[in-house]
Each structure stands twice: as C-alpha cells, then as structure tokens.
Design a protein around this motif. Structure first.
Motif, PDB file in Angstrom:
ATOM      1  N   LEU A 122       0.820  -1.218   0.000  1.00 10.74           N
ATOM      2  CA  LEU A 122       0.000   0.000   0.000  1.00 10.74           C
ATOM      3  C   LEU A 122       0.853   1.267   0.000  1.00 10.74           C
ATOM      4  CD1 LEU A 122      -2.684   1.500   0.164  1.00 10.74           C
ATOM      5  CD2 LEU A 122      -2.696   1.100   2.639  1.00 10.74           C
ATOM      6  N   LEU A 123       1.904   1.288   0.802  1.00  8.55           N
ATOM      7  CA  LEU A 123       2.746   2.489   0.838  1.00  8.55           C
ATOM      8  C   LEU A 123       3.392   2.730  -0.526  1.00  8.55           C
ATOM      9  CD1 LEU A 123       4.148   4.827   2.285  1.00  8.55           C
ATOM     10  CD2 LEU A 123       5.885   3.217   3.064  1.00  8.55           C
ATOM     11  N   ALA A 124       3.958   1.686  -1.110  1.00 10.09           N
ATOM     12  CA  ALA A 124       4.613   1.829  -2.413  1.00 10.09           C
ATOM     13  C   ALA A 124       3.600   2.271  -3.474  1.00 10.09           C
ATOM     14  CB  ALA A 124       5.270   0.508  -2.812  1.00 10.09           C
ATOM     15  N   ASN A 142       7.365   8.478   5.549  1.00 11.65           N
ATOM     16  CA  ASN A 142       7.992   7.173   5.756  1.00 11.65           C
ATOM     17  C   ASN A 142       9.485   7.361   5.845  1.00 11.65           C
ATOM     18  OD1 ASN A 142       9.395   6.184   2.982  1.00 11.65           O
ATOM     19  ND2 ASN A 142       7.650   7.498   2.542  1.00 11.65           N
ATOM     20  N   LEU A 143      10.125   6.570   6.672  1.00 11.77           N
ATOM     21  CA  LEU A 143      11.588   6.602   6.745  1.00 11.77           C
ATOM     22  C   LEU A 143      12.217   5.223   6.650  1.00 11.77           C
ATOM     23  CD1 LEU A 143      12.348   9.235   9.560  1.00 11.77           C
ATOM     24  CD2 LEU A 143      12.788   9.469   7.120  1.00 11.77           C
ATOM     25  N   CYS A 144      11.461   4.181   6.987  1.00  9.93           N
ATOM     26  CA  CYS A 144      12.131   2.876   7.083  1.00  9.93           C
ATOM     27  C   CYS A 144      11.734   1.895   5.985  1.00  9.93           C
ATOM     28  CB  CYS A 144      11.897   2.261   8.460  1.00  9.93           C
ATOM     29  SG  CYS A 144      10.206   1.728   8.785  1.00  9.93           S
ATOM     30  N   TYR A 145      10.813   2.287   5.113  1.00 10.37           N
ATOM     31  CA  TYR A 145      10.359   1.340   4.080  1.00 10.37           C
ATOM     32  C   TYR A 145      11.412   1.147   2.991  1.00 10.37           C
ATOM     33  CZ  TYR A 145       7.761  -0.665   0.212  1.00 10.37           C
ATOM     34  OH  TYR A 145       7.367  -1.476  -0.813  1.00 10.37           O
ATOM     35  N   MET A 146      11.645  -0.107   2.619  1.00 18.17           N
ATOM     36  CA  MET A 146      12.528  -0.418   1.492  1.00 18.17           C
ATOM     37  C   MET A 146      11.804  -1.402   0.592  1.00 18.17           C
ATOM     38  SD  MET A 146      16.155  -0.979   3.410  1.00 18.17           S
ATOM     39  CE  MET A 146      17.207  -1.079   1.967  1.00 18.17           C
ATOM     40  N   PHE A 191      10.175  -3.417   7.893  1.00 21.87           N
ATOM     41  CA  PHE A 191      10.763  -3.236   9.221  1.00 21.87           C
ATOM     42  C   PHE A 191       9.756  -2.571  10.156  1.00 21.87           C
ATOM     43  CE2 PHE A 191      13.652  -0.474  11.905  1.00 21.87           C
ATOM     44  CZ  PHE A 191      14.207  -1.499  12.640  1.00 21.87           C
ATOM     45  N   ALA A 192       8.983  -1.629   9.609  1.00 25.39           N
ATOM     46  CA  ALA A 192       7.912  -0.937  10.342  1.00 25.39           C
ATOM     47  C   ALA A 192       8.401  -0.367  11.662  1.00 25.39           C
ATOM     48  CB  ALA A 192       6.726  -1.875  10.555  1.00 25.39           C
ATOM     49  N   GLY A 193       9.572   0.263  11.616  1.00 26.29           N
ATOM     50  CA  GLY A 193      10.148   0.791  12.843  1.00 26.29           C
ATOM     51  C   GLY A 193       9.889   2.268  13.070  1.00 26.29           C
ATOM     52  N   CYS A 194       9.719   3.048  11.994  1.00 23.21           N
ATOM     53  CA  CYS A 194       9.615   4.502  12.191  1.00 23.21           C
ATOM     54  C   CYS A 194       8.225   4.928  12.638  1.00 23.21           C
ATOM     55  CB  CYS A 194      10.035   5.245  10.917  1.00 23.21           C
ATOM     56  SG  CYS A 194       8.842   5.181   9.555  1.00 23.21           S
ATOM     57  N   ARG A 195       7.213   4.129  12.370  1.00 23.10           N
ATOM     58  CA  ARG A 195       5.826   4.386  12.783  1.00 23.10           C
ATOM     59  C   ARG A 195       5.296   5.708  12.224  1.00 23.10           C
ATOM     60  NH1 ARG A 195       4.738  -0.346  13.434  1.00 23.10           N
ATOM     61  NH2 ARG A 195       2.890   0.074  14.666  1.00 23.10           N
ATOM     62  N   LEU A 196       5.715   6.045  11.021  1.00 19.88           N
ATOM     63  CA  LEU A 196       5.263   7.304  10.419  1.00 19.88           C
ATOM     64  C   LEU A 196       4.194   7.113   9.347  1.00 19.88           C
ATOM     65  CD1 LEU A 196       8.663   9.160   9.942  1.00 19.88           C
ATOM     66  CD2 LEU A 196       6.760   9.923  11.369  1.00 19.88           C
ATOM     67  N   CYS A 197       4.075   5.907   8.815  1.00 22.37           N
ATOM     68  CA  CYS A 197       3.275   5.736   7.595  1.00 22.37           C
ATOM     69  C   CYS A 197       1.825   5.324   7.879  1.00 22.37           C
ATOM     70  CB  CYS A 197       3.952   4.726   6.672  1.00 22.37           C
ATOM     71  SG  CYS A 197       3.931   3.044   7.311  1.00 22.37           S
ATOM     72  N   PHE A 198       1.294   5.782   9.003  1.00 17.07           N
ATOM     73  CA  PHE A 198      -0.075   5.397   9.355  1.00 17.07           C
ATOM     74  C   PHE A 198      -1.087   5.908   8.333  1.00 17.07           C
ATOM     75  CE2 PHE A 198       1.610   4.737  13.668  1.00 17.07           C
ATOM     76  CZ  PHE A 198       1.038   3.506  13.935  1.00 17.07           C
TER      77      PHE A 198
HETATM   78  S1  FES Z   1       7.679   3.274   6.664  1.00 18.10           S
HETATM   79 FE1  FES Z   1       8.367   3.141   8.717  1.00 18.10          FE
HETATM   80  S2  FES Z   1       6.695   2.139   9.737  1.00 18.10           S
HETATM   81 FE2  FES Z   1       6.077   2.199   7.662  1.00 18.10          FE
END
Ligand code: FES
Ligand code: SF4
Length: 231
Positions: free
Chosen positions: A19-21, A32-36, A43-50
């Motif tokens: 969905l993010l892509a 988003n910061l952690c999506y690759m 990884f879902a670590g940054c918790r920004l892409c809600f």
């Molecule tokens: S891009 Fe970091 S939690 Fe989704």
C-alpha cells in the motif's frame, strides 16, 4: 488488476501490491523513513506511515499492508496525524541537527517535517540528551550516530548485499545507537569491503563516505532516498 481508492482518488493496481509503495508511486505522499521496496519483510520501525482503511478499527502502517480489491484508504485524518506527529516527535527528540549535515535541505526528515507541518527542533523538555561521537574507524565511511533515526535501512541494505549485516544496533531503549562495533566484537577483522550500500540508503546522512573513499567500490557517494517520492 484491482481498484482501490486513496483520499478520493481511484487507483488501478496489481492485487497484493504494497500500500505504501502504491501510494508513493501514484504521487500520494505518506511520511515514511524505514520502508525499502526491495526488502522481503517491512521493518515498520519509524511508525510514520499510518493510514486509515475503511472498515478497520484503528489506523495501520501502510508499509505492512497489501492492497485488496475495493480498499478505501485515508491518509490525512486526525487520528492518522496524531500518530504520525507522536512518532515524529520521538524521532527528532534524539536527532542532532548540525549546519554541516550533507543532507541539509534534502533530508527525508525535513520532508516529513514539512508534510506534518512540524518543526525539526524538539522542545527543550522533549530533547533526549545524547553526546555521541562520530565513529571514523570503518575504512570507507564515517558513522554519525547522533544523526541516526534508527530506521534500520543500512542494516538491511548490508544484509542483502553481503549476506549478513556488518552494522548493528547497540544499547537499548532511548540509548539505542547504530554501531560498527559489532564488526569486530568477536575478535575478527573488520570485513567491510566498502560497497557503501549503507550510505546510499541512509535517509539522513548518518553514514557518510570518507573523503578519500575512492578505493572503495561504493555506490553510496551521497544521500539518496528513493522512497520519499510524491511529496
Ligand atoms: S515506513 Fe516506517 S513504519 Fe512504515
Ligand atoms: S545510520 Fe541511517 S540508515 Fe542506518 S539506521 Fe541510522 S538513519 Fe537508518
């Protein structure tokens, strides 16, 4: 192909796409910061892409969702913004801003701040004091742990490129830092071959190629953030 709707915009996409892509590719920016995209597991670590997905009881991270037919998505509701702003506050509370940062004015963190209409400097009481030295010991890059937002991209890039990550997270909780110490923790020689994949994916220039890294096979001669499109 299936149909979904994001903020009122109908999209035709391949079933099961991330969905993010999907949103970023359609020009709909979600912080988003952690999506690759190339990573098998988010990884879902940054918790920004809600985002909010109609029919679901609470916002979810877009980077962990596969699209399904008829999905209706909202990227800017009040609950979404509250969650994103809390996550962002936490990130910048420990992030050090310096005038000499090579990512200045094109940093992914600045893009997120603009989108959320938030400042990059935490309030004094929200600041986590961390005096972190620059680690110049790796042969091809320097590590700036005070800039790091712990997105984990460098670890995954190294893992994918070299079979295992030569970088690691050290310490715990708010004191967690990116570290190259794991490389020699077991007494082995530093085995970095200087591909600089880590520097290429770092969204905040926390890994910078050494000025004299011409001998490294590097691809990361500067900041790059392929996931930040669509702002
Ligand atoms: S891009 Fe970091 S939690 Fe989704
Ligand atoms: S050094 Fe850069 S890529 Fe690695 S975890 Fe920190 S911010 Fe992410």
């Amino acid at each position: 192909m299936i149909r979904i709707e994001v903020d009122g915009t109908p999209l035709e996409v391949a079933e099961g796409s991330n969905l993010l892509a999907t949103c970023l590719a359609a020009g709909i920016y979600i912080p988003n910061l952690c999506y690759m995209a190339e990573s098998p597991e988010p990884f879902a670590g940054c918790r920004l892409c809600f985002v909010e997905i109609q029919g679901q009881p609470a916002p979810v991270t877009a980077c962990t969702v596969a699209v399904t037919d008829g999905m209706v998505v909202h990227t800017a509701t009040a609950p979404v913004r509250r969650l994103q702003q809390s996550a962002f506050r936490l990130l910048v509370s420990a992030h050090q801003i310096t005038a000499d940062c090579p990512a200045h004015k094109r940093c992914a963190l600045q893009q997120v701040a603009r989108h959320l209409q938030m400042g990059l400097k935490p309030k004094p009481l929200e600041r986590v004091p961390r005096e972190l030295e620059i680690d110049t010991s790796p042969p091809c890059f320097d590590l700036h742990p005070a800039r790091c937002v712990l997105c984990g991209k460098c670890l995954r890039a190294c893992q994918e490129r070299n079979g295992s990550s030569l970088l690691t997270f050290a310490r715990r909780g708010i004191q967690t830092v990116i570290s190259a110490q794991g490389l020699s923790a077991d007494g082995q020689e530093f085995t970095c071959e200087g591909c600089l994949a880590c520097a290429a994916v770092c969204p905040v220039s926390a890994i910078t190629p050494k000025a004299d890294s011409g001998h490294c096979a590097g691809e990361g001669q500067g900041h790059a953030d392929p996931q930040a499109a669509g702002s």
